[in-house]
Design an enzyme around this catalytic site. Sequence first.
Site, PDB file in Angstrom:
ATOM      1  N   GLY A  32      -4.477   4.237  -3.107  1.00 25.31           N
ATOM      2  CA  GLY A  32      -3.393   3.344  -3.492  1.00 25.31           C
ATOM      3  C   GLY A  32      -3.840   2.254  -4.443  1.00 25.31           C
ATOM      4  O   GLY A  32      -4.570   2.489  -5.408  1.00 25.31           O
ATOM      5  N   CYS A  33      -3.421   1.026  -4.146  1.00 26.08           N
ATOM      6  CA  CYS A  33      -3.716  -0.109  -5.028  1.00 26.08           C
ATOM      7  C   CYS A  33      -5.194  -0.452  -5.067  1.00 26.08           C
ATOM      8  O   CYS A  33      -5.654  -1.090  -6.018  1.00 26.08           O
ATOM      9  CB  CYS A  33      -2.915  -1.330  -4.576  1.00 26.08           C
ATOM     10  N   ALA A  34      -5.961  -0.048  -4.051  1.00 24.08           N
ATOM     11  CA  ALA A  34      -7.390  -0.331  -4.036  1.00 24.08           C
ATOM     12  C   ALA A  34      -8.160   0.554  -5.009  1.00 24.08           C
ATOM     13  O   ALA A  34      -9.329   0.287  -5.304  1.00 24.08           O
ATOM     14  CB  ALA A  34      -7.954  -0.139  -2.630  1.00 24.08           C
TER      15      ALA A  34
END
Length: 384
Positions: A137-139
């Site tokens: 995801g955003c990581a």
Amino acid sequence: MATLCRPAVAVPEHVITLDQTLALARTLHAGHPQLPLALRLIENTGVLKRHLVRPIEEVLHHEGFEARNRVYEAEAKRRVPHVVQRALADAELAAPDIDLIVYVSCTGFMMPSLTAWLINTLGFRPDTRQLPIAQLGCAAGGSAVNRAHDFCTAYPGANALIVACEFCSLCYQPTDLGVGTLLSNGLFGDAVAAAVVRGTGGTGIRLEANASHLVPGTEDWIAYSVRETGFHFLLDKRVPGTMEPLAPVLAELAGRHGWDASDLDFYLVHAGGPRILDDLGTFLGVQPDAFRFSRATLTEYGNIASAVVLDALARFFDEGGAADRAKGLIAGFGPGITAEMSLGRWTAPAAAGPAGAAGTAGTARAAGIGRQRSADPALLGPAR
């Protein structure tokens, strides 16, 4: 040591403003008992506009997972090459100079990965290594930087290309009516970004250390439920409070490196929302302005998932970078709850001047590449 060079970032041409988002929510969810709360949460994100790969009318019409994934593949092949070529030019490299491509995306699925298509289409060597990352995801933006750093450390002199392609609008689910989903509908945007990590030379952030951390017992706080209709985003109300356990991890990483996390020269972090930035500033003991690049990304583009870190870095470059050897932090946060963190110093060749305002990136700009708008603005929309 490896150097993270100037990123290229592009957002699509279709725009939805905050006012339009609020009006849509009032129309689509007029009878929702928690609509006032959802509207207030959307307004508090600070997102003034977002960019979409399709007009909002098409986004709202869900024609099925298969059709959406076809759009993802077509739009990725349409938009990614331009940012890749700009990123290579900014790093003063060509496709055959790249030894690894790290491709991150959580908003569509392809197998083979887009990395195979890029190698066949853009002139990369057949022996170029591929590392697709689909589930962070955003990581994943921070993870891509770290894996590129690891590779260039293991193979001195090698070069890595990072590509982030996020079409969050393709994950819109009209039947999901939880407050967290309604908030997400007003938060996420679409973007494509790329950056090169050079094994030697280059202007940018000389990467010195990296680390990963997972907050125990939080794997269901940010998640996808994969159903016939595609990816259904799940967001727990406890997510905004995750900086309290993660800030000490960032401080520990800096401390092991002999640095003080509260006294760095620049901070480039994933802007999941304003509270994330506010809390991180509080727990690290830094002023709100320290996260101005991330806040600007959030305001202008919304949460563009794994591309946030690269866009914040591009804004840092646009400001002129920093004094030579200035110390900074890069961090991405996402499902797990996972943090991907790195430390580095600003570096520029002697020809780049005291603050790195010229050098390799300046050469690319002089050649008409860098931050200029694409020759076909209808294809890419605004470019950084």
